[in-house]
Structure formats: structure tokens, C-alpha cells
Scaffold this active site. Structure first.
Site, PDB file in Angstrom:
ATOM      1  N   GLY A 215       0.910  -1.151   0.200  1.00  0.00           N
ATOM      2  CA  GLY A 215       0.393  -0.113  -0.097  1.00  0.00           C
ATOM      3  C   GLY A 215       0.826   1.281  -0.070  1.00  0.00           C
ATOM      4  O   GLY A 215       1.844   1.034  -0.074  1.00  0.00           O
ATOM      5  N   SER A 216       0.184   2.263   0.939  1.00  0.00           N
ATOM      6  CA  SER A 216       1.126   3.679   0.459  1.00  0.00           C
ATOM      7  C   SER A 216       2.376   3.782   1.087  1.00  0.00           C
ATOM      8  O   SER A 216       2.675   4.737   1.095  1.00  0.00           O
ATOM      9  CB  SER A 216       0.279   4.314   1.242  1.00  0.00           C
ATOM     10  OG  SER A 216      -1.111   4.566   0.612  1.00  0.00           O
ATOM     11  N   THR A 217       3.036   2.762   1.607  1.00  0.00           N
ATOM     12  CA  THR A 217       4.613   2.555   2.517  1.00  0.00           C
ATOM     13  C   THR A 217       5.286   2.362   1.495  1.00  0.00           C
ATOM     14  O   THR A 217       6.395   2.764   1.949  1.00  0.00           O
ATOM     15  CB  THR A 217       4.196   1.678   3.835  1.00  0.00           C
ATOM     16  OG1 THR A 217       4.050   0.269   2.811  1.00  0.00           O
ATOM     17  CG2 THR A 217       3.744   1.688   5.198  1.00  0.00           C
ATOM     18  N   LYS A 219       5.308   4.497  -1.259  1.00  0.00           N
ATOM     19  CA  LYS A 219       5.603   5.796  -1.667  1.00  0.00           C
ATOM     20  C   LYS A 219       6.867   6.365  -1.216  1.00  0.00           C
ATOM     21  O   LYS A 219       6.847   7.062  -1.342  1.00  0.00           O
ATOM     22  CB  LYS A 219       4.591   6.361  -0.824  1.00  0.00           C
ATOM     23  CG  LYS A 219       3.097   6.181  -1.346  1.00  0.00           C
ATOM     24  CD  LYS A 219       1.836   7.381  -1.386  1.00  0.00           C
ATOM     25  CE  LYS A 219       0.292   6.777  -1.928  1.00  0.00           C
ATOM     26  NZ  LYS A 219      -0.767   7.418  -1.320  1.00  0.00           N
TER      27      LYS A 219
END
Length: 486
Positions: A215-217, A219
């Protein structure tokens, strides 16, 4: 008559030589074949005839041995078995060994030649040394904080020292008691069947052996690639990113959970986790640059051992632009272990340097004499040091002003990144809640701990699952334990 006696004596001498040659062949040349023959139980009997060496945490043994008086005499025992099972694994007379019990089996069983008092001593005497000890890098308080934080939820925690790569905590829940698999009774086979049939998979080491969409980790990796490539040179400049963002070559629109993401700066997009900004940033940066940076962090690099083997984290290298956009926000086929994401956080905290994670500080004889020790090893440079400084700033903003506020620790600099990973057909599965972070005490030259937390709680409401809400408080507790001295 004398002639016949001489001939008989010569023949007897020849027979004696042949006997000695054959005995040497059996004892030396073919010994391995006989030792490994499944019909030969002497090796198993010898293996369990003495107590197994211990695995130590903070100087205290978390394993032991029980003398049963039976043929396979000594059974393995465990102190706080479910707490340390992801570290120790099990040692079973019936089902073999896993994790540290497997990786360090030669030391623990006493068969490692380095345990012998003299070189080749065991080969000559066929003696067996007492089992050696394995001193881990695990900190009991950090391990306990991670386990208590997860509670009854499915999930995992990995915590590292960014400066050395030492593994401070390795937790996977739900867990099991490895002592249930010690011995040869029917209770052992029943326990094995029960554990393997359990849908919650308590024997699965989610910290090392399970990969998840990060997920957004992820990023953090996307931002590192863009900054290194020069695609972003001002953290506060508008990024010209539409909201919603139409995935290239499709009619599918990608939206955000928060307002203000249209043309948001990298700082704002990172702080509030704008999917549209990072999806477009991944496409603009390009597949080669993004995949190259991911590889530097450790993705698509098989063979990692700590010394227990670690599943390979992956970033697809053959995608169209729409798939690349989703991969840049940690979706599509991007997969990572919790240990890998702890390494990502540790690299940011450590100036871009990826240290080799290791779970064993040293191995010793039963008397405590060091046999081998582990040192700090740099695997690679994941990003430019200047990029690491910028990412530290971005991650600090997440905790101080953004989605990671639940990880804040008074008087301590904390950087973090939340993530909520969709999965399942049509993203119908309960999202995984992620949080990665690092913490640094005032006055310290570098961070003391980096952590990754993933929670996959099927019992929670979908709307209640978020990295900041579910995973960040666990990370906070783990970092507090590490900062207090473990």
C-alpha cells in the site's frame, strides 16, 4: 611343512589387510551413506542423547531440554513459546526443525566442527560435543511490546536497529507453542494436524515468510526514485497532478481519501497520502528507474537470510503505464514482507544505506566461548544521502502533522508512513493496515529503531482499518520499548 605354514601365514596376513581395508571403507569412505540411511536410527538416537543447546534473548535462555529417559531421550522445551516462536521455530523429533532451530542446527545439536576442542577432533574420535548456544539480537521488551500490540489480531511486526541491521523484534500473530511438537507421542501428531488445519495459520511466520501489498508505505520508494532521478527538486512545488487521475490507456479513474490532492506538492501528498500524485509520479519517473530503486532497497533480490530464510519481496518489471501507476502506490503486483518494509524505513533513517538484517549476534560453545559473531554489513546504497535527508523530513511531517499522528512520542523525533493496502478480487478483501517508522532520541547522531507493522484483521470493520489507526499505535509502543533500552 614350513613352506605351507609360510603360505598360510601370508594368506592370513592378506585376509587381515583386506579386513582392515574393508573396515576403513565402511568407517571412513562410506560412513556418510550409512549415517544417512533411513533404516539407521543410531544417528537420531545420538542426536537426542544429549540436551540441545539454547537460544538466548537478553542473556536468558528461551529454550531448554527435558530428559524423558526414552530412546530419543531429550525433548525441546520453550519459555514463552508463542512469543518467541517466529524467532526460534521448532525442533521436533518427528517434524524436523524450522527458523533458528534449523538455521543454527549444527551449533545447537553440537555437530558444528567449530565446537570441537581441536581441528578434526570429532572426525577422528567420532565424539559429539555438547550443544552450543545461539545469542540473538532480539530485545525482550521490544518483542513483548510488539506481541502485546498485535494482541489477537492477525499481523506481524519487524523492528531493526538502522545503524547495525540487528533485528530487535520479530513477531507474528496468531502464534503457537512450539513445545507441542516436541516428542514422539500421539499428542505431537495431533498437534501437528490441528496447527496445519487451523485457517488462521499460526505456524506461518508472517514477518519473514508472508508477502503483502505494501500500500502507501511503498510511496517512500516511489518518492526516493523520483527525487534521485531529478523528477522532483522542490518538496513544496505543485506537481501538476489531476484529481481524479485517469490511469494511462484506460478509462479508470483513481481518486483520493482526502481533499487538496489536485496539483499538491510532494510534501502535502506524502503527508496526507495522495494516491493520484504518487500514481502519476510513478509513471513520470518511469518503470526502469522505479524498479531500479526498489531493487536497491531489496525488492526482487532473492536469497536473503537472517539466518532464517526470508521470502522475496517483488516489484513487477513488465507492466503497462496503468499497472505502473498502481504499483507506484503499493498495489497491483507489488508485494513485500514486513521485514523488507522495516528495511525501507531503516534505510531512510540511516542516510540511504541498507544494512544486512541479522538475528544472531554470536554463537558460542556451551561454556560461552565465542564460535562465530555477526558484524554490521552494508548491502547497498538505496538512494543518495541527500534524498534520504528529504525523506526523513517528509516522514517526520507525516507524524507531526499528517496521517501518522498516533505514532508521535513526546520529545522524540519520529518519522513514519501510513498505508492501507487493498487486496482480493475487486479489492473486496479487508484492507491490510500498514505503518512503517523510525525514531531518534534528542542528541543522538542516528535513529535507534526502525519498525514495520502490518495488521490483517478480518474481524474489523473495513472503515476502521487504516495504517494510522490500527498499525501506528503498535509501532509507537515498539519504538518506545526500544528507546527505553529494550
Amino acid at each position: 611343512m614350513t613352506k605351507y605354514i609360510r603360505r598360510a601365514a601370508a594368506f592370513c596376513a592378506l585376509l587381515l589387510v583386506a579386513l582392515l581395508v574393508n573396515a576403513s571403507r565402511v568407517q571412513v569412505v562410506d560412513s556418510g551413506t550409512y549415517d544417512d540411511n533411513p533404516a539407521n536410527r543410531r544417528q537420531a538416537i545420538t542426536r537426542f542423547d544429549q540436551p540441545r543447546g539454547d537460544i538466548l534473548v537478553d542473556g536468558r535462555a528461551v529454550t531448554g531440554s527435558r530428559d524423558t529417559g526414552e530412546q530419543l531421550r531429550h525433548e525441546r522445551t520453550y519459555r514463552n513459546g508463542p512469543l518467541y516462536a517466529p524467532v526460534t521455530g521448532f525442533a521436533s523429533q518427528v517434524y524436523g526443525t524450522t527458523f533458528l532451530e534449523h538455521a543454527e542446527d549444527d551449533v545447537l545439536s553440537g555437530t558444528d566442527p567449530m565446537l570441537a576442542p581441536l581441528p578434526l577432533w570429532n572426525d577422528i574420535t567420532r565424539a559429539q560435543n555438547p550443544g552450543g548456544k545461539v545469542v540473538t539480537t532480539i530485545k525482550a521488551a521490544v518483542q513483548q511490546a510488539a506481541h502485546a500490540g498485535l494482541g489477537g489480531k492477525k499481523g506481524a511486526v519487524a523492528a531493526l536497529d538502522p545503524a547495525t541491521g540487528e533485528v530487535l523484534a520479530l513477531v507474528s500473530t496468531p502464534s503457537y507453542d512450539p513445545e507441542r511438537l516436541s516428542g514422539t507421542s500421539t499428542a505431537v501428531t495431533d498437534a501437528w494436524a490441528e496447527l496445519n488445519a487451523d485457517p488462521d495459520k499460526p505456524m506461518l511466520n508472517r514477518a519473514l515468510s508472508q508477502t503483502y501489498p505494501p500500500g502507501s508505505t511503498f510511496k517512500v520508494v516511489t518518492a526516493a526514485a523520483a527525487l534521485d532521478a531529478g523528477g522532483i527538486d522542490d518538496l513544496d512545488a505543485p506537481t501538476e497532478s489531476p484529481d481524479p487521475y485517469t490511469l494511462p490507456g484506460t478509462s479508470t479513474s483513481l481518486a483520493n481519501e482526502v481533499e487538496g490532492c489536485a496539483d499538491a506538492s510532494l510534501r502535502y501528498a506524502f503527508q496526507w497520502s495522495c494516491n493520484t500524485v504518487f500514481a502519476k509520479l510513478g509513471v513520470d519517473t518511469g518503470q526502469d528507474a522505479l524498479a531500479g530503486t526498489a531493487k536497491k532497497f531489496g525488492f526482487d533480490t532473492p536469497g536473503l537470510k537472517i539466518p532464517s530464510p526470508v521470502a522475496t519481496s517483488t516489484f513487477d518489471t513488465s507492466m503497462d503505464d496503468a499497472q505502473l501507476a498502481l504499483s507506484a502506490i503499493g498495489q497491483y503486483d507489488t508485494r513485500a514482507t514486513p521485514l523488507q518494509m522495516a528495511m525501507v524505513s531503516a534505510a531512510v533513517a540511516g542516510g540511504g544505506s541498507v544494512k544486512a538484517p541479522h538475528l544472531v549476534d554470536r554463537t558460542t560453545t556451551d561454556d560461552g566461548d565465542t564460535v562465530a559473531s555477526s558484524g554490521t554489513e552494508t548491502l547497498r546504497q538505496a538512494m543518495n544521502p541527500g534524498t534520504a535527508v528529504q525523506l526523513r523530513e517528509l516522514m517526520t511531517d507525516v507524524v507531526e502533522e499528517g496521517t501518522g499522528a498516533n505514532a508521535a512520542i513526546d520529545g522524540v523525533t519520529v518519522g513514519g508512513k501510513t498505508g492501507t493496502a487493498q487486496h482480493g478480487i475487486g479489492n473486496t478483501g479487508t484492507p491490510y493496515a500498514w505503518f512503517i517508522a523510525w525514531a531518534q532520541k534528542p542528541g543522538d547522531a542516528e535513529a535507534s529503531v526502525a519498525v514495520a507493522v502490518v495488521v490483517e484483521d478480518a474481524a474489523a470493520d473495513r472503515s476502521d482499518i487504516s495504517g494510522g489507526g490500527s498499525a501506528a499505535p503498535i509501532a509507537k509502543a515498539v519504538m518506545e520499548a526500544a528507546l527505553s533500552g529494550g
